[in-house]
Design a protein around this motif. Structure first.
Motif, PDB file in Angstrom:
ATOM      1  N   VAL A 134     -11.036  12.148  11.083  1.00  0.00           N
ATOM      2  CA  VAL A 134     -10.215  13.016  10.235  1.00  0.00           C
ATOM      3  C   VAL A 134      -8.879  13.235  10.940  1.00  0.00           C
ATOM      4  O   VAL A 134      -8.843  13.413  12.156  1.00  0.00           O
ATOM      5  CB  VAL A 134     -10.943  14.352   9.946  1.00  0.00           C
ATOM      6  CG1 VAL A 134     -11.203  15.141  11.200  1.00  0.00           C
ATOM      7  CG2 VAL A 134     -10.176  15.212   8.962  1.00  0.00           C
ATOM      8  N   VAL A 135      -7.796  13.163  10.185  1.00  0.00           N
ATOM      9  CA  VAL A 135      -6.480  13.417  10.765  1.00  0.00           C
ATOM     10  C   VAL A 135      -6.187  14.895  10.552  1.00  0.00           C
ATOM     11  O   VAL A 135      -6.039  15.341   9.412  1.00  0.00           O
ATOM     12  CB  VAL A 135      -5.385  12.556  10.091  1.00  0.00           C
ATOM     13  CG1 VAL A 135      -4.084  12.692  10.859  1.00  0.00           C
ATOM     14  CG2 VAL A 135      -5.808  11.100  10.004  1.00  0.00           C
ATOM     15  N   ALA A 136      -6.123  15.648  11.651  1.00  0.00           N
ATOM     16  CA  ALA A 136      -6.034  17.102  11.521  1.00  0.00           C
ATOM     17  C   ALA A 136      -4.585  17.572  11.435  1.00  0.00           C
ATOM     18  O   ALA A 136      -3.696  16.988  12.052  1.00  0.00           O
ATOM     19  CB  ALA A 136      -6.718  17.761  12.707  1.00  0.00           C
ATOM     20  N   LEU A 149      -2.756   2.332   1.424  1.00  0.00           N
ATOM     21  CA  LEU A 149      -3.323   3.295   2.378  1.00  0.00           C
ATOM     22  C   LEU A 149      -2.482   4.566   2.419  1.00  0.00           C
ATOM     23  O   LEU A 149      -1.266   4.515   2.235  1.00  0.00           O
ATOM     24  CB  LEU A 149      -3.318   2.706   3.790  1.00  0.00           C
ATOM     25  CG  LEU A 149      -4.297   1.568   4.062  1.00  0.00           C
ATOM     26  CD1 LEU A 149      -4.011   0.967   5.427  1.00  0.00           C
ATOM     27  CD2 LEU A 149      -5.739   2.073   3.989  1.00  0.00           C
ATOM     28  N   VAL A 150      -3.150   5.683   2.708  1.00  0.00           N
ATOM     29  CA  VAL A 150      -2.406   6.924   2.903  1.00  0.00           C
ATOM     30  C   VAL A 150      -1.861   6.933   4.333  1.00  0.00           C
ATOM     31  O   VAL A 150      -2.564   6.558   5.279  1.00  0.00           O
ATOM     32  CB  VAL A 150      -3.311   8.144   2.690  1.00  0.00           C
ATOM     33  CG1 VAL A 150      -2.575   9.438   3.028  1.00  0.00           C
ATOM     34  CG2 VAL A 150      -3.810   8.192   1.254  1.00  0.00           C
ATOM     35  N   GLU A 151      -0.589   7.326   4.464  1.00  0.00           N
ATOM     36  CA  GLU A 151      -0.004   7.515   5.798  1.00  0.00           C
ATOM     37  C   GLU A 151       0.029   9.009   6.068  1.00  0.00           C
ATOM     38  O   GLU A 151       0.657   9.767   5.323  1.00  0.00           O
ATOM     39  CB  GLU A 151       1.415   6.951   5.845  1.00  0.00           C
ATOM     40  CG  GLU A 151       1.432   5.447   5.868  1.00  0.00           C
ATOM     41  CD  GLU A 151       2.849   4.887   5.856  1.00  0.00           C
ATOM     42  OE1 GLU A 151       2.986   3.680   6.130  1.00  0.00           O
ATOM     43  OE2 GLU A 151       3.800   5.629   5.553  1.00  0.00           O
ATOM     44  N   TRP A 152      -0.665   9.400   7.119  1.00  0.00           N
ATOM     45  CA  TRP A 152      -0.762  10.815   7.469  1.00  0.00           C
ATOM     46  C   TRP A 152       0.193  11.066   8.633  1.00  0.00           C
ATOM     47  O   TRP A 152       0.132  10.373   9.638  1.00  0.00           O
ATOM     48  CB  TRP A 152      -2.172  11.162   7.928  1.00  0.00           C
ATOM     49  CG  TRP A 152      -3.275  10.681   7.038  1.00  0.00           C
ATOM     50  CD1 TRP A 152      -3.787   9.415   7.002  1.00  0.00           C
ATOM     51  CD2 TRP A 152      -4.000  11.436   6.066  1.00  0.00           C
ATOM     52  NE1 TRP A 152      -4.799   9.361   6.062  1.00  0.00           N
ATOM     53  CE2 TRP A 152      -4.955  10.579   5.477  1.00  0.00           C
ATOM     54  CE3 TRP A 152      -3.937  12.771   5.652  1.00  0.00           C
ATOM     55  CZ2 TRP A 152      -5.838  11.007   4.488  1.00  0.00           C
ATOM     56  CZ3 TRP A 152      -4.816  13.191   4.671  1.00  0.00           C
ATOM     57  CH2 TRP A 152      -5.746  12.316   4.095  1.00  0.00           C
ATOM     58  N   ILE A 166      -2.899   5.857  10.123  1.00  0.00           N
ATOM     59  CA  ILE A 166      -3.552   5.282   8.938  1.00  0.00           C
ATOM     60  C   ILE A 166      -5.011   5.021   9.267  1.00  0.00           C
ATOM     61  O   ILE A 166      -5.398   4.970  10.435  1.00  0.00           O
ATOM     62  CB  ILE A 166      -2.879   3.966   8.465  1.00  0.00           C
ATOM     63  CG1 ILE A 166      -2.753   2.977   9.632  1.00  0.00           C
ATOM     64  CG2 ILE A 166      -1.562   4.221   7.815  1.00  0.00           C
ATOM     65  CD1 ILE A 166      -2.383   1.590   9.208  1.00  0.00           C
ATOM     66  N   SER A 167      -5.785   4.870   8.245  1.00  0.00           N
ATOM     67  CA  SER A 167      -7.214   4.657   8.418  1.00  0.00           C
ATOM     68  C   SER A 167      -7.604   3.400   7.636  1.00  0.00           C
ATOM     69  O   SER A 167      -8.112   3.483   6.523  1.00  0.00           O
ATOM     70  CB  SER A 167      -7.930   5.905   7.887  1.00  0.00           C
ATOM     71  OG  SER A 167      -9.289   5.705   7.771  1.00  0.00           O
ATOM     72  N   PRO A 168      -7.316   2.213   8.212  1.00  0.00           N
ATOM     73  CA  PRO A 168      -7.484   0.995   7.417  1.00  0.00           C
ATOM     74  C   PRO A 168      -8.936   0.589   7.179  1.00  0.00           C
ATOM     75  O   PRO A 168      -9.238  -0.032   6.168  1.00  0.00           O
ATOM     76  CB  PRO A 168      -6.765  -0.081   8.242  1.00  0.00           C
ATOM     77  CG  PRO A 168      -6.604   0.468   9.608  1.00  0.00           C
ATOM     78  CD  PRO A 168      -6.768   1.945   9.549  1.00  0.00           C
TER      79      PRO A 168
END
Ligand code: FAD
Length: 345
Positions: A134-136, A149-152, A166-168
């Protein structure tokens, strides 16, 4: 050896393709949907439109169904309602069970959780259940449309850099997102969508904690996060007497006072009025920055401000890069002038 004709060979399906749609977990306090949920629905709508997907909301609580339609007006396509007396208060066990039972089956592509006290507790627990990272504490969300992809984006290394993550290879792409960073979307009562009351299993024995009492964080003072006008001071104010004069300007403008961390450390103002990475994230209509240099740890908390006016005697001060208007001058000279104008003298 047997050979297989090329036409009989099956192309293995990409297992990630089964994950669809942008999901938002609602944040509820005392049966009331918290503003961060609406902010996240606004962001989810933008992401979903770019990904060609839907926005789905997980609404958990005791009496929350009557608030579901409003979430559709704000941009949701489907609202899943999970009502139970056991979900009246947030509990790590209760929320994690209900959400994970559902989401492990229904497979979201993206899962957004508000980085509130509850959300910061929930996000890592959900990450454990979903067997995923998880990107907090994200502050910017976007879509890489080529990769889908979502870029956080989140502050990292003590706020010295903004990291893009990113979470590829894993789904759902999960992140917690700071409250007050994103604007609330417009309410559109012509939007239509679906409200589904979901069956689910949750027993008292699933929840190992009990809420005994609820004490709001602070009943005294004001809340920076709700303020429309903030007059903030930094080390450039020189001394406490000068700093205290900012309250006069705040009063005259109908606003409140905030500060940078060094002033909190000096004891000139309470920690709850510190703005920045380790303080509050604010989104006023007007932000006045007196004698503030514009360190990344400070400005990471002011991105939601509509108009920023900075006063600094150093024309090279970083704060000017983030400001809509800049005044190069001495803080006290400018403050006196503003006070005179604001008081109509
Ligand atoms: P300074 O950087 O000292 O700036 C003072 C400014 O005033 C200067 O630009 C100067 O040109 C100007 N000035 C001086 N005299 C005058 C005058 N007479 N008239 C006009 N201008 C004048 N900081 C936060 O604010 N919030 C946080 O949440 C936060 N979290 C942090 C977390 C970590 C992990 C770390 C390492 C730091 C954090 N900091 C935070 C501290 C941050 O790095 C800066 O040190 C801080 O924001 C600087 O505060 P300042 O702008 O008031 O002071």
């Amino acid at each position: 050896a047997e050979s297989v004709a090329p036409e009989a060979q099956e192309v293995p399906e990409n297992p990630l393709a089964a994950y669809k749609d942008v999901y938002v977990v609602s944040d509820i306090l005392e049966d009331k949907i918290q503003p961060v949920t609406i902010e996240l629905i606004g962001q989810a709508r933008i992401l979903a439109d770019q990904l060609g997907e839907r926005v789905q909301v997980m609404l958990l609580g005791e009496h929350v169904q009557n608030q579901a339609q409003e979430l559709i007006y704000y941009g949701a396509d489907i609202v899943h309602v999970f009502e139970s007396q056991l979900l009246k208060d947030y509990t790590t066990d209760g929320y994690t069970k209900v959400l994970a039972d559902y989401l492990l089956v229904h497979k979201p592509n993206v899962l957004l959780i508000g980085a509130t006290n509850n959300g910061r507790d929930l996000a890592p627990r959900m990450s454990g259940r979903m067997q995923n990272g998880v990107v907090a504490d994200c502050t910017i969300l976007s879509v890489d449309t080529k990769e889908g992809l979502v870029e956080w984006t989140r502050p990292a290394l003590g706020g010295n850099i903004l990291a893009e993550i990113i979470s590829p290879n894993h789904r759902p792409q999960m992140g917690s997102v700071r409250p007050n960073v994103f604007k609330k979307p417009e309410l559109d009562t012509s939007r239509t969508g679906e409200v589904i009351v979901e069956p689910f299993e949750l027993a008292e024995t699933d929840i190992r904690t009990k809420r005994l009492n609820f004490i709001p964080f602070s009943l005294e003072g004001y809340n920076l996060e709700d303020a429309e006008i903030i007059v903030a001071g930094g080390r450039g104010m020189g001394n406490k007497e000068n700093f205290d004069r900012l309250y006069e300007l705040a009063d005259a403008l109908g606003g409140v006072v905030g500060a940078t961390r060094p002033l909190v450390e000096k004891g000139w103002i309470d920690l709850k009025y510190q703005i920045g990475q380790t303080g509050k994230t604010i989104s006023p209509k007007l932000y006045l920055a007196f004698g503030i240099s514009g360190a990344i740890q400070h400005v990471s908390g002011i991105g939601g401000a509509e108009t920023i006016i900075a006063i600094n005697n150093d024309p090279e001060a970083q704060i000017f890069q983030y400001s809509n208007y800049g005044i190069v001058g001495d803080v006290m000279t400018v403050l006196e002038e503003m006070l005179a104008q604001a008081k109509g003298k």
